[in-house]
Enzyme design. Structure first.
Site, short mmCIF file in Angstrom:
data_model
loop_
_atom_site.label_atom_id
_atom_site.label_comp_id
_atom_site.label_asym_id
_atom_site.label_seq_id
_atom_site.Cartn_x
_atom_site.Cartn_y
_atom_site.Cartn_z
N GLY A 14 67.88 44.10 84.76
CA GLY A 14 66.28 43.62 83.82
C GLY A 14 65.74 45.64 84.37
O GLY A 14 65.31 45.33 83.02
N SER A 128 76.85 41.34 79.35
CA SER A 128 77.70 41.91 79.68
C SER A 128 77.90 43.88 79.21
O SER A 128 77.65 44.73 78.40
CB SER A 128 79.39 41.61 79.49
OG SER A 128 80.17 42.67 79.50
N LYS A 183 79.74 33.52 77.95
CA LYS A 183 80.14 35.36 79.32
C LYS A 183 80.82 34.47 80.64
O LYS A 183 81.39 35.80 80.71
CB LYS A 183 78.53 35.59 79.82
CG LYS A 183 78.20 36.05 80.76
CD LYS A 183 78.61 37.10 80.61
CE LYS A 183 78.95 38.41 81.63
NZ LYS A 183 78.16 38.72 82.73
N HIS A 186 84.18 35.05 80.11
CA HIS A 186 84.16 36.60 80.06
C HIS A 186 84.20 36.67 81.35
O HIS A 186 85.48 37.74 81.58
CB HIS A 186 83.17 37.36 79.08
CG HIS A 186 82.70 38.25 79.45
ND1 HIS A 186 82.69 39.73 80.73
CD2 HIS A 186 83.40 39.84 78.42
CE1 HIS A 186 82.68 40.39 81.02
NE2 HIS A 186 82.44 41.06 79.53
N ASN A 187 83.89 36.37 81.75
CA ASN A 187 83.60 36.69 83.64
C ASN A 187 85.37 36.51 84.15
O ASN A 187 85.71 37.07 85.09
CB ASN A 187 83.19 36.44 84.67
CG ASN A 187 81.77 37.12 84.17
OD1 ASN A 187 81.50 38.06 83.28
ND2 ASN A 187 80.31 37.50 85.05
N GLU A 190 87.49 38.56 82.76
CA GLU A 190 87.32 39.81 83.93
C GLU A 190 88.05 39.95 85.07
O GLU A 190 88.80 40.41 85.86
CB GLU A 190 85.89 39.92 84.06
CG GLU A 190 85.43 41.01 84.23
CD GLU A 190 83.99 40.89 84.69
OE1 GLU A 190 82.97 41.28 83.92
OE2 GLU A 190 83.25 40.67 86.02
C1 6PG Z 1 79.50 42.02 83.63
C2 6PG Z 1 80.23 41.15 84.78
C3 6PG Z 1 78.69 40.70 85.71
C4 6PG Z 1 78.80 41.33 87.14
C5 6PG Z 1 79.85 40.29 87.85
C6 6PG Z 1 80.67 40.56 88.79
O1 6PG Z 1 79.99 41.59 82.55
O2 6PG Z 1 78.91 42.91 83.17
O3 6PG Z 1 80.47 40.59 84.68
O4 6PG Z 1 78.16 39.98 84.75
O5 6PG Z 1 79.01 41.94 87.41
O6 6PG Z 1 78.81 38.98 87.80
O7 6PG Z 1 81.41 39.14 89.18
P1 6PG Z 1 81.55 38.99 90.90
O8 6PG Z 1 80.37 39.31 91.71
O9 6PG Z 1 81.72 37.57 91.02
O10 6PG Z 1 82.59 39.93 90.11
#
Ligand code: 6PG
Length: 469
Positions: A14, A128, A183, A186-187, A190
């Site tokens: 934020g 992100s 999103k 995306h995660n 990730e």
């Molecule tokens: C992003 C990340 C962000 C955060 C995740 C981590 O795109 O900037 O994904 O959203 O780092 O929430 O997720 P975990 O704690 O589940 O690894």
């Protein structure tokens, strides 16, 4: 001023987003439930633009010109509902509420309806890029009220990362919870990419006997290539060079091997299962984290019989590195493919009409999974028939010849030497299943019919059949 925005929640993301908006010329009003945070923020960042800190919702709302645009940046879940309960009665019709946290897309859909009852327009916005991204240029994935998006788009365009092809990493993706769904996917990707990299590290360290300096050099070299370049590869190189506070030891060697998750990876796997989309490499990333922190691993580590097959020698370091590069690259292509397939299928079911090429484009900068290979996915999904597109031809060509052989070699050796590589292995099994002309599920169908009279289809005639086995 041309733009104005309110930000609720001065946590890491934020604060960074509020500063980004202010630096880009927006009149920025901030609020935080713990009011000392407002003072701290104003003290440290209040001069970065025209920023006003307010300590009650009434004052906060009164500062903003109408129709107001307010971003909620609090922890996903009940905190978002709590903010909305307090805030909605104070808002006017046509105000815009934007949830910029990692909310579940079903919650976003529900909240959109709640806002509509007040005449308030709602947007679910996946953001992100972590703290640095939020401050200097995130990737932003929006869903919800299209007209509301158009009104805030000029500011978001200024705030977002460059996509590298003359655009910005922000887009309106469709109605309802699609922004948060994208999103979430995306995660999930990730998680998969991070696990693939972790397995590469483990193998190179244990079997290749790579030092941290050699590991750093490896990831730096990979990041210098068109095929492998990407944010997660880049930061991995940096991590291996980081010393701990003593300045003598490498920090990575002191970090506990238990990974946490905040939930978006699990949501991705749950969604994949519920939409009927296999996402084994994403699931492998999630499960590896869960196992690493689980009781069973704590109980059994070092206590199970180990019989390793060491008959095949490990290749010399540069060869090993080159094998692993192929294994990581090909597994990563498939991790993205699983994520895009989830988006494609969910989009049909939810009637989002999601533009996958646009998703790939806004992931090319700012976000955690940004990488050079996304350019090919962008090209692929821009085509009417992705599977004949030039983008897919390039991605497919990566599986030809030596690289596929290298990948299989890594899986073989990791298995015989007892180095778990669930993401890389699952990607290979996924590939082989997709590639194979005939799968063994004819037997599965026969079994289902055997014990449950569930019927089976035949290849030589139409219809459904039952046999008295
Ligand atoms: C992003 C990340 C962000 C955060 C995740 C981590 O795109 O900037 O994904 O959203 O780092 O929430 O997720 P975990 O704690 O589940 O690894």
């Amino acid at each position: 001023m041309e733009h104005s925005i309110g930000v609720i929640g001065l946590g890491v993301m934020g604060s960074a987003l509020a500063r980004n908006a202010a630096r880009n010329g927006a009149f920025t009003v901030v609020y935080n439930r713990t009011t000392s945070k407002v003072d701290e923020f104003m003290e440290s960042c209040g001069k970065e633009g025209t920023i006003v800190g307010r300590k009650s919702y009434e004052e906060f709302v009164a500062e903003l010109p109408t129709p107001r645009a307010i971003v909620i940046m609090v922890e996903a879940g009940s905190a978002v509902d709590a903010v909305m309960t307090d805030l909605l009665p104070l808002l006017q019709k046509r105000d815009i509420l934007i949830d910029g946290g990692n909310s579940h897309y079903r919650d976003t859909q529900r909240r959109e309806k709640e806002c509509a009852e007040h005449g308030v327009r709602y947007l679910g916005m996946g953001v992100s890029g972590g703290e640095k991204g939020a401050l200097e240029g995130p990737s932003m994935m929006l869903g919800g009220d299209a007209a509301a998006y158009k009104e805030i788009e000029p500011l978001l365009q200024k705030m977002a990362a460059d996509d590298g092809v003359n655009g910005k990493c922000v887009a309106y993706l469709g109605t309802g919870g699609v922004g948060h769904f994208v999103k979430m996917a995306h995660n999930g990707i990730e998680y998969a990419l991070m696990q693939i990299i972790a397995e590469g590290y483990d193998y190179l360290k244990i079997l290749g006997k790579f030092t941290n300096v050699q590991l750093a050099e490896t990831f730096e070299a990979w990041n210098g290539t068109e095929e492998m370049k990407g944010f997660l590869i880049e930061i991995t190189g940096t991590i291996f060079r980081k010393k701990d506070d003593s300045g003598k030891s490498d920090l990575i060697d002191f970090i506990a091997d238990r990974a946490k998750t905040k939930g978006t990876g699990r949501w991705t796997v749950e969604a994949a299962l519920s939409y009927g989309v296999p996402a084994p490499t994403i699931a492998a990333g999630l499960q590896a984290r869960i196992l690493s922190g689980g009781e069973l691993h704590a109980r059994l580590q070092g206590k199970l019989p180990e019989h390793l097959d060491t008959s095949e020698p490990v290749a010399p370091p540069l060869k090993t590195r080159s094998y692993m590069r192929s294994a990581c690259e090909l597994s990563m292509i498939l991790a993205y493919l699983q994520g895009f397939e989830l988006l494609r299928v969910a989009s049909i079911e939810e009637k989002w009409n999601l533009n996958l090429s646009e998703v790939a484009r806004i992931w090319r900068g700012g976000c955690i999974i940004r990488s050079a290979m996304l350019a090919k996915f962008q090209e692929m999904f821009a085509s009417r028939d992705p599977w004949t597109s030039a983008g897919w031809q390039v991605l497919k060509s990566r599986f030809e010849g030596e690289r596929q052989f290298d990948w299989r070699h890594i899986v073989d050796l990791a298995t015989s030497r007892g180095v778990p590589a669930p993401a890389i292995t699952s990607a290979l099994a996924y590939y082989d299943a997709l590639r194979k002309e005939r799968l063994p599920q004819n037997l599965t169908q026969a079994q289902r019919d055997f014990f449950g009279a569930h019927l089976y289809e035949r290849m030589d005639k139409k219809g459904e059949f039952h046999t008295e086995w």
